[in-house]
Design a protein around this motif. Structure first.
Motif, PDB file in Angstrom:
ATOM      1  N   VAL A 101       0.744  -1.345   0.103  1.00  0.00           N
ATOM      2  CA  VAL A 101      -0.055  -0.003  -0.056  1.00  0.00           C
ATOM      3  C   VAL A 101       0.778   1.243  -0.033  1.00  0.00           C
ATOM      4  N   CYS A 102       0.749   2.171  -1.047  1.00  0.00           N
ATOM      5  CA  CYS A 102       1.600   3.304  -1.081  1.00  0.00           C
ATOM      6  C   CYS A 102       0.866   4.527  -0.341  1.00  0.00           C
ATOM      7  N   ARG A 103      -0.635   4.304  -0.288  1.00  0.00           N
ATOM      8  CA  ARG A 103      -1.191   5.535   0.418  1.00  0.00           C
ATOM      9  C   ARG A 103      -2.326   5.157   1.406  1.00  0.00           C
ATOM     10  N   LEU A 104      -2.467   5.633   2.335  1.00  0.00           N
ATOM     11  CA  LEU A 104      -3.474   5.654   3.159  1.00  0.00           C
ATOM     12  C   LEU A 104      -4.245   6.776   3.391  1.00  0.00           C
ATOM     13  N   ALA A 105      -5.978   6.716   3.069  1.00  0.00           N
ATOM     14  CA  ALA A 105      -6.400   7.970   3.281  1.00  0.00           C
ATOM     15  C   ALA A 105      -7.633   7.499   4.270  1.00  0.00           C
ATOM     16  N   SER A 106      -7.840   8.480   5.348  1.00  0.00           N
ATOM     17  CA  SER A 106      -8.723   8.234   6.433  1.00  0.00           C
ATOM     18  C   SER A 106      -9.448   9.615   6.734  1.00  0.00           C
ATOM     19  N   GLU A 107     -10.916   9.460   7.222  1.00  0.00           N
ATOM     20  CA  GLU A 107     -11.365  10.733   7.458  1.00  0.00           C
ATOM     21  C   GLU A 107     -10.874  11.531   8.702  1.00  0.00           C
ATOM     22  N   GLU A 110      -6.348  15.034   6.953  1.00  0.00           N
ATOM     23  CA  GLU A 110      -6.743  15.909   5.952  1.00  0.00           C
ATOM     24  C   GLU A 110      -6.406  15.501   4.541  1.00  0.00           C
ATOM     25  N   LYS A 111      -5.186  14.975   4.407  1.00  0.00           N
ATOM     26  CA  LYS A 111      -4.416  14.548   3.311  1.00  0.00           C
ATOM     27  C   LYS A 111      -3.994  13.029   3.319  1.00  0.00           C
ATOM     28  N   PRO A 112      -3.839  12.304   2.220  1.00  0.00           N
ATOM     29  CA  PRO A 112      -3.407  11.085   2.361  1.00  0.00           C
ATOM     30  C   PRO A 112      -1.994  10.790   3.063  1.00  0.00           C
ATOM     31  N   TYR A 113      -1.790   9.599   3.553  1.00  0.00           N
ATOM     32  CA  TYR A 113      -0.774   9.333   4.317  1.00  0.00           C
ATOM     33  C   TYR A 113       0.304   8.665   3.364  1.00  0.00           C
ATOM     34  N   TYR A 114       1.450   8.922   3.054  1.00  0.00           N
ATOM     35  CA  TYR A 114       2.341   8.127   1.920  1.00  0.00           C
ATOM     36  C   TYR A 114       3.390   7.316   2.835  1.00  0.00           C
ATOM     37  N   ILE A 115       3.588   6.166   2.231  1.00  0.00           N
ATOM     38  CA  ILE A 115       4.548   5.348   2.682  1.00  0.00           C
ATOM     39  C   ILE A 115       5.574   5.394   1.251  1.00  0.00           C
ATOM     40  N   PRO A 116       6.515   6.170   1.248  1.00  0.00           N
ATOM     41  CA  PRO A 116       7.452   6.262   0.187  1.00  0.00           C
ATOM     42  C   PRO A 116       8.282   4.867   0.042  1.00  0.00           C
ATOM     43  N   GLU A 117       8.628   4.298   1.057  1.00  0.00           N
ATOM     44  CA  GLU A 117       9.227   2.950   0.668  1.00  0.00           C
ATOM     45  C   GLU A 117       8.450   1.820   0.199  1.00  0.00           C
TER      46      GLU A 117
END
Length: 349
Positions: A101-107, A110-117
Motif C-alpha cells: 500500500v502506497c497511500r492511506l486515506a482516512s477521515e 486531511e490529506k493522504p498518508y504516504y509510505i514512500p518505501e
C-alpha cells in the motif's frame, strides 16, 4: 487387543475451522496470481489492524488514558476521541510494513498518508474510517471500522490524491469490522459478501457465512429521528408512512457499522439524509458510503443518495459527503419513490 477408534469429526467442522480469511480470498479469486496474492496480503493486514483495535477496545475500561476526547478536532471539525487516534495509528503502523500500500486515506487525516518505501512497488490505496461510532466507545456499545481498497491510477505528484476522486465502481474490495460481543469482519472483492469471526484462541478470522444475501424487504428502518424537522419533506413523509403501517420496527444505535450489519442480516433500510444545515449529510463518500454501497450491492441490496446510486457519485474532494439510503431493494426503492413524488409535486407535474 481392542483397537481404539478416534471419533469421526464432521466434515463441516473441519471446513469451518480451516477456512481462514487469507485462504478464502485466494479461493474466491480462483488464482494465485501476484494480484490475487496482493489482495490477500492487504486483507490480512486489515485483519491484523482489526485484531489490535479489538484487543484495545476489550481492555479500554481497564486502561488509563484510553477513553474520552483528545481535545482536538479533525478535518471535519468534529471532536476527536482517543480511540480514533489509536485506531488510525494502528492502520498506519500495520501498512507501513506491507510493501503493497502506497497511500492511506482516512477521515481522520486531511490529506493522504504516504509510505514512500512502498510506493515504487505498491500501487494500492487503503481508504478507511478507523473507528466509526466512536461516541459509543465510552459507554461500551458496538463500534466498527470501514475500509476500501483502490488501485492507484496516477503518479499523484502533488500529494493530493486527485486520482481517488472517481466513482465507487472502481473499488477492488470493501468491507467493515464490527466490534461487538464478538469481532466480525465482513468483506467483498466483487464476488459476493462473506463474514468471518475472530477466534481469540487461534488469533484468526474464521469463515462464518459465505455469499450473504440481504433480504429483498425487511422490517427494520434505521435512522436518527431526532433530526426529523431538519429533513426534507419527502423523508418526513416516508417516516410518517412507516409510523402508520404495521410491520416496521425502528432500530438505531448511532454506530453506522452496527446498524448496517443488522440491515444486511435482517433486511430493511438505513437512512442518513441531508438536513437543512448539512444538505449533503454527515457521512463521507470515500470512507463510508461508497465502501458500504459496494458491499451491499454485492449482497443484492441497493444504495442511493435518494436520486442516484452511491457508486455512481464522483466526489469533488477527498472528504466529500453524501446522503445515504441503503439496504433491501424494496425498502430503498420505497424511500426513493417518496423523493421522486415530492420532486414531481414541487415541479407542478
Amino acid at each position: 487387543m481392542t483397537s481404539i477408534q478416534t471419533p469421526a469429526i464432521p466434515e463441516y467442522s473441519l471446513d469451518r475451522e480451516c477456512t481462514t480469511l487469507s485462504r478464502h480470498i485466494l479461493q474466491q479469486l480462483h488464482s494465485f496470481s501476484p494480484e490475487a496474492q496482493d489482495l490477500s496480503a492487504i486483507m490480512n493486514r486489515i485483519a491484523l489492524a482489526g485484531k489490535l483495535v479489538s484487543r484495545r477496545l476489550s481492555r479500554a475500561g481497564l486502561m488509563a488514558d484510553v477513553l474520552g476526547f483528545t481535545g482536538e478536532t479533525n478535518v471535519q471539525g468534529e471532536s476527536v476521541k482517543k480511540m480514533d487516534v489509536y485506531a488510525n495509528d494502528v492502520f498506519i503502523s500495520v501498512f507501513k510494513q506491507s510493501g503493497l500500500v502506497c497511500r492511506l486515506a482516512s477521515e481522520e487525516m486531511e490529506k493522504p498518508y504516504y509510505i514512500p518505501e512502498n510506493c515504487p512497488v505498491g500501487r494500492y490505496t487503503l481508504l478507511y474510517d478507523p473507528i466509526d461510532g466512536s461516541s459509543n466507545v465510552d459507554i461500551n456499545l458496538n463500534v466498527g471500522s470501514i475500509f476500501a481498497i483502490r488501485q492507484q491510477t496516477g503518479d499523484d505528484l502533488d500529494g493530493e490524491g486527485a486520482d481517488l476522486l472517481t466513482d465507487g465502481r472502481g473499488q477492488l474490495g470493501a468491507g467493515y469490522i464490527v466490534y461487538g460481543p464478538s469481532t466480525m469482519l465482513v468483506y467483498t472483492i466483487g464476488n459476493g459478501v462473506h463474514s468471518f469471526l475472530l477466534d481469540p484462541s487461534l488469533g484468526e478470522f474464521i469463515l462464518a457465512q459465505e455469499n450473504i444475501k440481504i433480504p429483498n424487504h425487511g422490517p427494520v428502518y434505521s435512522t436518527n429521528e431526532g433530526n426529523f424537522w431538519q429533513w426534507d419533506e419527502a423523508i418526513r413523509d416516508y417516516t410518517r408512512y412507516v409510523h402508520r403501517h404495521e410491520g416496521y420496527t425502528a432500530r438505531y444505535s448511532g454506530a453506522l457499522v452496527g446498524d448496517i450489519h443488522r440491515i444486511l442480516m435482517q433486511g430493511g433500510v438505513f437512512l442518513y439524509p441531508g438536513t437543512m444545515k448539512n444538505p449533503e449529510g454527515k457521512l463521507r463518500l470515500l470512507y463510508e458510503t461508497a465502501p458500504l454501497a459496494f458491499l451491499v450491492e454485492q449482497a443484492g441490496g441497493k444504495a442511493s443518495n435518494g436520486v442516484k446510486p452511491i457508486l455512481d457519485i464522483v466526489p469533488d474532494k477527498l472528504h466529500a459527503r453524501s446522503p445515504l439510503i441503503i439496504g433491501s431493494n424494496e425498502d430503498v426503492s420505497l424511500v426513493e419513490s417518496f423523493i421522486q413524488d415530492h420532486k414531481r409535486r414541487s415541479n407542478g407535474n
